[in-house]
Design a protein around this motif. Structure first.
Motif, PDB file in Angstrom:
ATOM      1  N   ASP A   1       0.918  -1.178  -0.027  1.00  0.00           N
ATOM      2  CA  ASP A   1       0.122  -0.014   0.026  1.00  0.00           C
ATOM      3  C   ASP A   1       1.061   1.154  -0.205  1.00  0.00           C
ATOM      4  OD1 ASP A   1      -2.014   1.962   0.104  1.00  0.00           O
ATOM      5  OD2 ASP A   1      -2.500   1.302   2.272  1.00  0.00           O
TER       6      ASP A   1
ATOM      7  N   ALA B   1       0.027   4.461  -0.788  1.00  0.00           N
ATOM      8  CA  ALA B   1      -0.581   5.693  -0.127  1.00  0.00           C
ATOM      9  C   ALA B   1       0.014   6.301   1.075  1.00  0.00           C
ATOM     10  CB  ALA B   1      -2.086   5.586   0.000  1.00  0.00           C
ATOM     11  N   ASN B   2       0.566   5.502   2.047  1.00  0.00           N
ATOM     12  CA  ASN B   2       0.972   6.010   3.232  1.00  0.00           C
ATOM     13  C   ASN B   2       2.609   6.520   2.882  1.00  0.00           C
ATOM     14  OD1 ASN B   2      -1.256   5.757   4.752  1.00  0.00           O
ATOM     15  ND2 ASN B   2      -0.616   3.697   5.445  1.00  0.00           N
TER      16      ASN B   2
ATOM     17  N   ASN C   1       2.609   9.781   1.076  1.00  0.00           N
ATOM     18  CA  ASN C   1       2.412  10.831   1.753  1.00  0.00           C
ATOM     19  C   ASN C   1       3.144  11.190   3.006  1.00  0.00           C
ATOM     20  OD1 ASN C   1       0.021  11.792   0.124  1.00  0.00           O
ATOM     21  ND2 ASN C   1      -1.233  10.035   0.943  1.00  0.00           N
TER      22      ASN C   1
ATOM     23  N   TYR D   1      -1.808   5.311  -8.292  1.00  0.00           N
ATOM     24  CA  TYR D   1      -1.466   6.420  -7.394  1.00  0.00           C
ATOM     25  C   TYR D   1      -1.160   7.474  -8.427  1.00  0.00           C
ATOM     26  CZ  TYR D   1      -1.128   2.433  -4.131  1.00  0.00           C
ATOM     27  OH  TYR D   1      -1.201   1.533  -3.336  1.00  0.00           O
TER      28      TYR D   1
END
Length: 211
Positions: free
Chosen positions: A19, A21-22, A25, A152
């Motif tokens: 994943d 996304a983390n 960011n 993404y």
């Protein structure tokens, strides 16, 4: 110990399960969200600084004015090997990670550069230029990776330079940041044309370079 490079199946599996996304960011220098698989073996690390051309330092902002204190890591996605016409795998897939430090509590400035995702047929890590923009002309199994990253971003083979321009080395935020569209690092001719032997440890072909 001898570096242990993951095979293509392990790399694709790790990316498909990840994943991002983390990670994308996160502004921390240490990320513990998942195990590092890509470029995890055989890399070479050294201190580094940028000596910008006067026009670049005058026109762009943030770390493009001064970037004196950094570290560079040179690694390959795949295990370095002699190229073969019978193998779909390249001699190596060069990747360059750069981390430059800012004063105070400001986060570090980070860049990722590469030649192209399909790698190169020359085992010399410095045979080609590297850039933050690299081609989508890739082969299996990396096409699978590309599709995962499209969740993404519309530009999975681009890494941006905007954050590098937002804060200076002194930690001060730029009111009007200006960054270049692309950054290209091109080794001198003697470095590009040198003859080296394949080795799992990249430091063995890089340690003789003059600083």
């Amino acid at each position: 110990p001898t570096p242990c490079y993951p095979d293509a199946t392990a790399m694709v599996s790790a990316i498909q399960k990840g994943d991002y996304a983390n990670l994308l960011n996160s502004h921390d220098d240490v990320y513990t969200g998942q195990e590092k698989v890509i470029c995890s073996a055989g890399g070479a690390v050294a201190p580094v600084r940028f000596e910008w051309r006067p026009h670049a330092a005058e026109h762009f902002t943030g770390m493009f004015r001064r970037a004196d204190f950094g570290i560079v890591r040179l690694s390959s996605v795949t295990e370095p090997q002699s190229p073969s016409p019978f193998s779909p795998y390249p001699a190596l897939v060069p990747m360059v990670g750069l981390k430059f430090f800012r004063d105070g509590e400001a986060a570090s400035a980070n860049l990722v550069l590469a030649h192209k995702k399909s790698g190169q047929r020359d085992v010399n890590f410095l045979a080609n230029a590297v850039s933050n923009h690299f081609t989508e002309n890739i082969v299996f199994p990396f096409k699978t990776v590309l599709q995962v990253l499209r969740k993404y971003t519309d530009f999975p083979t681009f890494t941006g330079l905007a954050e590098f321009a937002t804060e200076g080395q002194d930690g001060q935020v730029e009111s009007k940041p200006i960054a270049p569209y692309a950054l290209v690092l091109f080794p001198p001719e003697a470095s590009r044309k040198r003859s080296v032997r394949p080795s799992k440890r990249l430091v063995e072909q890089l340690s003789s370079l003059a600083a």
